[in-house]
Design a protein around this motif. Sequence first.
Motif, PDB file in Angstrom:
ATOM      1  N   LEU A  74      37.411 -65.034  34.630  1.00 61.29           N
ATOM      2  CA  LEU A  74      38.658 -64.266  34.563  1.00 61.29           C
ATOM      3  C   LEU A  74      39.653 -64.973  33.648  1.00 61.29           C
ATOM      4  O   LEU A  74      39.760 -66.200  33.676  1.00 61.29           O
ATOM      5  CB  LEU A  74      39.285 -64.146  35.951  1.00 61.29           C
ATOM      6  CG  LEU A  74      38.419 -63.578  37.059  1.00 61.29           C
ATOM      7  CD1 LEU A  74      39.205 -63.542  38.361  1.00 61.29           C
ATOM      8  CD2 LEU A  74      37.944 -62.184  36.685  1.00 61.29           C
ATOM      9  N   VAL A  96      32.689 -66.897  40.239  1.00 62.35           N
ATOM     10  CA  VAL A  96      33.947 -66.510  39.582  1.00 62.35           C
ATOM     11  C   VAL A  96      34.620 -67.781  39.062  1.00 62.35           C
ATOM     12  O   VAL A  96      34.737 -68.770  39.796  1.00 62.35           O
ATOM     13  CB  VAL A  96      34.923 -65.806  40.561  1.00 62.35           C
ATOM     14  CG1 VAL A  96      36.249 -65.496  39.875  1.00 62.35           C
ATOM     15  CG2 VAL A  96      34.314 -64.534  41.114  1.00 62.35           C
ATOM     16  N   VAL A 139      38.245 -69.002  37.424  1.00 61.71           N
ATOM     17  CA  VAL A 139      39.630 -68.602  37.116  1.00 61.71           C
ATOM     18  C   VAL A 139      40.097 -69.429  35.925  1.00 61.71           C
ATOM     19  O   VAL A 139      40.096 -70.663  35.986  1.00 61.71           O
ATOM     20  CB  VAL A 139      40.554 -68.861  38.331  1.00 61.71           C
ATOM     21  CG1 VAL A 139      42.013 -68.615  37.958  1.00 61.71           C
ATOM     22  CG2 VAL A 139      40.137 -67.989  39.495  1.00 61.71           C
ATOM     23  N   ARG A 174      34.799 -63.050  28.816  1.00 62.75           N
ATOM     24  CA  ARG A 174      35.766 -63.227  29.908  1.00 62.75           C
ATOM     25  C   ARG A 174      36.421 -61.880  30.203  1.00 62.75           C
ATOM     26  O   ARG A 174      36.503 -61.019  29.322  1.00 62.75           O
ATOM     27  CB  ARG A 174      36.848 -64.244  29.519  1.00 62.75           C
ATOM     28  CG  ARG A 174      36.321 -65.653  29.443  1.00 62.75           C
ATOM     29  CD  ARG A 174      37.435 -66.654  29.250  1.00 62.75           C
ATOM     30  NE  ARG A 174      38.082 -66.540  27.963  1.00 62.75           N
ATOM     31  CZ  ARG A 174      39.251 -67.103  27.661  1.00 62.75           C
ATOM     32  NH1 ARG A 174      39.919 -67.777  28.580  1.00 62.75           N
ATOM     33  NH2 ARG A 174      39.765 -66.975  26.460  1.00 62.75           N
ATOM     34  N   THR A 175      36.903 -61.723  31.403  1.00 62.40           N
ATOM     35  CA  THR A 175      37.591 -60.489  31.792  1.00 62.40           C
ATOM     36  C   THR A 175      39.092 -60.754  31.801  1.00 62.40           C
ATOM     37  O   THR A 175      39.570 -61.598  32.566  1.00 62.40           O
ATOM     38  CB  THR A 175      37.149 -60.039  33.200  1.00 62.40           C
ATOM     39  OG1 THR A 175      35.732 -59.894  33.191  1.00 62.40           O
ATOM     40  CG2 THR A 175      37.808 -58.735  33.611  1.00 62.40           C
ATOM     41  N   VAL A 212      42.698 -60.212  32.872  1.00 66.76           N
ATOM     42  CA  VAL A 212      43.300 -59.605  34.068  1.00 66.76           C
ATOM     43  C   VAL A 212      44.760 -59.253  33.778  1.00 66.76           C
ATOM     44  O   VAL A 212      45.571 -60.140  33.498  1.00 66.76           O
ATOM     45  CB  VAL A 212      43.229 -60.566  35.279  1.00 66.76           C
ATOM     46  CG1 VAL A 212      43.714 -59.862  36.534  1.00 66.76           C
ATOM     47  CG2 VAL A 212      41.817 -61.080  35.474  1.00 66.76           C
ATOM     48  N   HIS A 264      45.273 -54.777  37.912  1.00 69.03           N
ATOM     49  CA  HIS A 264      43.813 -54.907  37.828  1.00 69.03           C
ATOM     50  C   HIS A 264      43.236 -55.036  39.249  1.00 69.03           C
ATOM     51  O   HIS A 264      43.754 -55.777  40.062  1.00 69.03           O
ATOM     52  CB  HIS A 264      43.484 -56.159  37.015  1.00 69.03           C
ATOM     53  CG  HIS A 264      42.068 -56.185  36.513  1.00 69.03           C
ATOM     54  ND1 HIS A 264      41.746 -56.191  35.180  1.00 69.03           N
ATOM     55  CD2 HIS A 264      40.892 -56.200  37.169  1.00 69.03           C
ATOM     56  CE1 HIS A 264      40.439 -56.212  35.045  1.00 69.03           C
ATOM     57  NE2 HIS A 264      39.894 -56.215  36.239  1.00 69.03           N
ATOM     58  N   PHE A 266      39.641 -55.497  41.695  1.00 70.74           N
ATOM     59  CA  PHE A 266      38.225 -55.854  41.705  1.00 70.74           C
ATOM     60  C   PHE A 266      37.469 -55.172  42.839  1.00 70.74           C
ATOM     61  O   PHE A 266      36.309 -54.894  42.733  1.00 70.74           O
ATOM     62  CB  PHE A 266      38.052 -57.373  41.817  1.00 70.74           C
ATOM     63  CG  PHE A 266      38.452 -58.057  40.556  1.00 70.74           C
ATOM     64  CD1 PHE A 266      37.544 -58.185  39.516  1.00 70.74           C
ATOM     65  CD2 PHE A 266      39.740 -58.519  40.383  1.00 70.74           C
ATOM     66  CE1 PHE A 266      37.914 -58.785  38.327  1.00 70.74           C
ATOM     67  CE2 PHE A 266      40.116 -59.122  39.201  1.00 70.74           C
ATOM     68  CZ  PHE A 266      39.207 -59.260  38.170  1.00 70.74           C
TER      69      PHE A 266
END
Lengths: 522, 183
Positions: A3, A49, A51, A192-193, A195, A199, A201
């Motif tokens: 993320l 995940v 961060v 990568r996403t 955010v 947003h 999930f």
Amino acid sequence: MILTFHKVAAISKTFWWIDNDDFYRILNELEGREFVYLDDYDSKNLNHVVVTFDGPYSVILEYAAHELFRRGIPFEVYVIGDYINGNNQFDTVEPLTDFCTLEELKTLVNLGGRLQWHTRTHQLGISPQTESIVREFTVPQELVEKFPNHFKHFAYPHGNATLEMRRIAKTLFQSAASVDDGDPEDKFYLPRTTVGPGHSFKKFDLTLIIVNHNYGHFFSECIESVRNQSLMPSEVHVVDDFSGDGSRDLLPTLVDKEELFLNDKNLGIVDNFNNAMTRVTTEFAMFLGADNYLHPRAIELIGRSLSKNPVADIAYFDMMIVGPLGWELASKVNAKKVGHSTRDNLDLFHWEFPDFTPESVEKLKSNNFINGSAVFRTEAFRSVGGYKKSYPEDHNLWVRMVENGSTAVRVPNPLLYYRQHSVSQANTALNALLEVKHLRRLNSNLVQENSILGANQTNQELTKTNQELTKTNQELTKTNQELTKTNQELNQNLLLIRNSTIWRVTKPIRVSIELLKKFVKH
Amino acid sequence: MSKVFNIDEYENSLDPWGYEINPSDAVRRQWFHTFSSSIPKSRTLDIGAGVGFISKDIETHEYVGLDISQTSTSELNTYFAKIGKKNTHKAIKGSVLDLEIMNLGTFDFIISTGVFYEHYLGKNRSNLESQLKSVSDYGTYLLTIHIADWQTLIPSLGFIELDRWQYPYREFTHELILQRRVV
């Protein structure tokens, strides 16, 4: 999944800012996933995940890092070397925002952050020369010495990753990440996403069904408690099982965005509940009696608990016992007195239930600890045939579900206010509600009358204005006619003068005077 | 809600909202005492204490008044020195969002009036709850008084509501909420 956050703060200023509550919500939605550092990240593990923060903004320290530390979540901060202790002046479209100082970077590390590299200046042209790439990609020695065991991973500026950049990244780092592009199979072009605000999930897919039978007097408090939830259920259904207390008139005035179903006959608890469940299309469902109400964080905490325990089919919770007869039930179930309401002059009790363990499950048949408002998985409910006519119907349902292999999770918070009421209380409340209903109707009539009165008054004023305008128009027409007449008379007189003998005889004199005037002027 | 909070004006004034001269605020203090009188108070924390208008004279063994105004905290400390309570009662400058790192310990009674508004703290409810968790224990009471239409941040996680009371306040309606931490 990696993320990418940028800035977390009290207020979201642009797409690249997430407000604090949004940040917490996102972390809640990801509960149950395995948070790892980039060192341990396996892109094939869908539960992993990472961060990351693009740029060591000081707001990250202020608003995000402490919460990540509290939750034990590791995080990575990509540092732009030349701007430590500076700001994002290079990012002209974004509000000017400070980056961390060296001391603040140390604090981030103490809170579980790892520092990674994001170039010296964040500015590389589309086709940079090899030497400028190397310069940008190289971490200064002084930083390496200050933060040993950091700066092992890299993020391409703006996500731009040419083949040459990737080749150089491979010589300097253990992995490199892009922005939203990338290839999970390529350690030096990891996706990568990003955010942004809002947003999401994972949604907690729940239908909350409020069931009412002659509890119209408590309904307002119940539905308001649902409307005030920090996380709203996907759907709210209100079902009235053919009440005789005026609920059928009252509920349509109180139900707004929720779906209301009025039974044509009294079905009784089991048939009513099973019938209500036929309309449920969400993953989870729960029933809430109209005489009870929820803690404002109930849905959120239940959702988080199920997210952490994805195999559980049931989530149950503690309760607060309230109402004039609360003391009676509290003494039977050994609930703790936790306070006194000055307003109602009543005590409040906390009814705690045991965790879902093999020992407690053994006793479930004889001693129910899962309350009737527990949340359950719709599919698991249907697979045991729903409620059966075996009293108490909820206890019977839980036992059959657990025997069928369902597991449950306990939320250790009192999330339901369970009312123990008396007839006199019900009547007092009913009178108050009927009074409210009467006043509402009166108000509605007054609004209507006012509207009619208002329309009549406006109409009268318009008619008066119209009459005045007509009068003015008539007067103007009359004046116009008079002026036309005067004009005609004047023209006639002028013609008479021009045709008169005296006018013709005096013509040479008038001409001589005009000539004399011109002569004098020159 | 449209009024912009002028922090400089607040910091330099002892009574920026005219509490001492407004009858509504005397009523507010009265309701506060009505709902808090039966609560046992060993350590009390007033968040946004100002010069202690609401809480400086309550009976408590220890007292901490937190406020972002240096002017107010100095004034309150002077008051405590004057009444001979400076060893147990103090006012300190700080923000509610920094409670966790201030290491003040835990309290059994926490008060806040007119602080938990979004226009002061931003969208920070979750953070506020974490901060309050850090200064509370099982059994801690939290008493808040705010303008009913403006309050969107009143914490609830871990706290359960015991009492709620509304009364007219200036041109608004005030809402008093008494909660207690039970987990």
